[in-house]
Design an enzyme around this catalytic site. Sequence first.
Site, mmCIF file in Angstrom:
data_model
loop_
_atom_site.group_PDB
_atom_site.id
_atom_site.type_symbol
_atom_site.label_atom_id
_atom_site.label_comp_id
_atom_site.label_asym_id
_atom_site.label_seq_id
_atom_site.Cartn_x
_atom_site.Cartn_y
_atom_site.Cartn_z
ATOM 1 N N SER A 26 18.412 28.198 -72.474
ATOM 2 C CA SER A 26 17.107 28.632 -71.865
ATOM 3 C C SER A 26 15.705 28.080 -72.594
ATOM 4 C CB SER A 26 16.882 29.897 -71.396
ATOM 5 O OG SER A 26 17.794 30.296 -70.528
ATOM 6 N N ARG A 30 13.018 24.679 -71.875
ATOM 7 C CA ARG A 30 11.697 24.780 -71.785
ATOM 8 C C ARG A 30 10.850 24.003 -72.897
ATOM 9 N NH1 ARG A 30 14.241 28.886 -69.408
ATOM 10 N NH2 ARG A 30 13.566 30.400 -68.155
ATOM 11 N N GLY A 96 20.844 23.671 -62.919
ATOM 12 C CA GLY A 96 19.731 24.054 -62.057
ATOM 13 C C GLY A 96 18.566 24.649 -62.840
ATOM 14 N N GLN A 170 13.992 31.180 -63.529
ATOM 15 C CA GLN A 170 13.756 29.548 -63.091
ATOM 16 C C GLN A 170 12.565 29.232 -62.168
ATOM 17 O OE1 GLN A 170 17.863 28.210 -61.878
ATOM 18 N NE2 GLN A 170 18.492 28.297 -64.100
ATOM 19 N N ASP A 316 24.035 36.103 -66.918
ATOM 20 C CA ASP A 316 24.877 35.001 -67.512
ATOM 21 C C ASP A 316 26.133 35.741 -68.339
ATOM 22 O OD1 ASP A 316 23.411 33.044 -66.313
ATOM 23 O OD2 ASP A 316 22.055 32.761 -68.122
ATOM 24 N N ARG A 347 30.713 33.027 -58.919
ATOM 25 C CA ARG A 347 31.279 33.617 -60.056
ATOM 26 C C ARG A 347 32.073 34.952 -59.624
ATOM 27 N NH1 ARG A 347 26.768 31.921 -64.526
ATOM 28 N NH2 ARG A 347 27.697 29.782 -64.876
ATOM 29 N N ARG A 389 31.098 28.955 -67.817
ATOM 30 C CA ARG A 389 31.038 30.419 -67.962
ATOM 31 C C ARG A 389 32.191 31.196 -67.638
ATOM 32 N NH1 ARG A 389 26.320 30.778 -70.806
ATOM 33 N NH2 ARG A 389 24.328 29.985 -69.848
HETATM 34 C C1 S3P Z 1 17.905 31.149 -66.696
HETATM 35 C C2 S3P Z 1 17.758 31.798 -65.621
HETATM 36 C C3 S3P Z 1 18.978 32.318 -64.761
HETATM 37 C C4 S3P Z 1 20.339 32.094 -65.750
HETATM 38 C C5 S3P Z 1 20.311 30.503 -66.035
HETATM 39 C C6 S3P Z 1 19.332 30.363 -66.994
HETATM 40 C C7 S3P Z 1 16.650 30.315 -67.145
HETATM 41 O O1 S3P Z 1 18.933 31.865 -63.467
HETATM 42 O O2 S3P Z 1 21.301 32.536 -64.765
HETATM 43 O O3 S3P Z 1 21.719 30.341 -66.647
HETATM 44 O O4 S3P Z 1 16.738 29.736 -68.271
HETATM 45 O O5 S3P Z 1 15.529 30.467 -66.742
HETATM 46 P P1 S3P Z 1 18.104 32.287 -62.332
HETATM 47 O O6 S3P Z 1 16.488 31.881 -62.594
HETATM 48 O O7 S3P Z 1 18.564 31.584 -61.127
HETATM 49 O O8 S3P Z 1 18.300 33.797 -62.360
#
Ligand code: S3P
Length: 430
Positions: A26, A30, A96, A170, A316, A347, A389
């Site tokens: 994460s 960023r 994603g 996200q 996660d 999942r 995962r």
């Molecule tokens: C993440 C937020 C989560 C998480 C993903 C990473 C992030 O997703 O499941 O693995 O880095 O902001 P969501 O924003 O869809 O909850």
Amino acid sequence: MNVIPSTVIRPALNVAGSLRLPGDKSVSHRYAMLAAIAEGETRLENFSTGADCASTLGCVRALGVDVDRSENNVLIHGRGPKLRPPTSPLNCGNSGSTMRMLSGILAGQDFSSELTGDESLSRRPMARVIAPLEMMGATITAQSGGRPPLQLTGGKLKAIRYHMPVPSAQVKSCLLFAGLFATGETAVVEPIRTRDHSELALRAFGAELNHEGNEVRIAGGQRLRAIQAVIPGDISSAAFFMCAAGLFPGSQLAIADLLMNPTRARLLDILILMGVGISVTQLEEQHGELRGTVKVEGRALKGITIAGADSAALIDEIPVLAAIAPYTEGGIEIRDARELRVKESDRIAAIAANLRVMGAQVEERDDGLKIAGGQKLRGGEIDSLGDHRIAMAFAVAALRAEGETRIRGADAAVISYPGFFDALETVVQR
Ligand code: S3P
């Protein structure tokens, strides 16, 4: 993910040793995105080795940003706020995070781009970013149901105040990044507080943010400046090792320089409630992100219920907690975790199906799972469904099963942690 080489996991007796993990996924995403639109050279050490963060680097390169990578060190030559129009679709791979967060930055660019992904990402919901970005002034078309590929035309944005219908870091990050390019002050209100890496990263890169309760606001037109950082180890990857150690009373495992951001570290509290010995030492902070050394001591495992805000905080980590649930005394119940159905795989279904393959009794619910404790599992043929995962969670469950477990699609681990299976072998004892 198409290729599916399998891996065999044999039962273990114990977990012992010490580890240091590649940088948090994460945080790596960023820092890479903000470095791209900052002024100056950002130097990142211990950048995530996962394919997802490589997708982010690939996209920022395609947007005209020079990136030098040597192993886990990355040097990003920021372009400032104006990126270069891409000449081909931006491939987000399985990530994603890349697609949703980058959309926020692209919404502020005066050009069109296309965002694509692999088969799994092409099934994931993007309406959650499309709707608010369109309110801000971007034009986005998607496939039916708001699925990728996305055609995104950015331009002049205006600030909005947005109540997020689902808790998602996200989506929050996407809107804060878009807010940098908007006229006025963009406000994001979360139903439940999610991980705050974007807020910390934006501040580290020099932006000002206002935070009150569950609302965070950012004024547009702020310039970012480069940083130097050593990214702390990925706590979601560490979860697999911590749970593995938790499975065997007497295990002793140390993980150094691990991300300890309080919005990500709920697993430590949960493991303590489950009876695992946890201590944290050498706490330090860089750019607002806490890091520390975590020592885990295996003891008899109690059961637990995970619901409400905990389900969002542990989203996660739930796959691995669920995978070890049969070995706990009281079982694990997971509620309010419907979001798990729209991750890299469904999942909830993947956990239930694979636990059943190993002989467990599982109750699958719309928003979670109920898994009784005190069950013995046997090795079997697990299908990761191409989900990193799921592959790693069942490698952990396999350590206490009777007989060998074959994990099909084990190579999905490359998405977040290519070295996972090797690292696991260095700490398990047989
Ligand atoms: C993440 C937020 C989560 C998480 C993903 C990473 C992030 O997703 O499941 O693995 O880095 O902001 P969501 O924003 O869809 O909850």
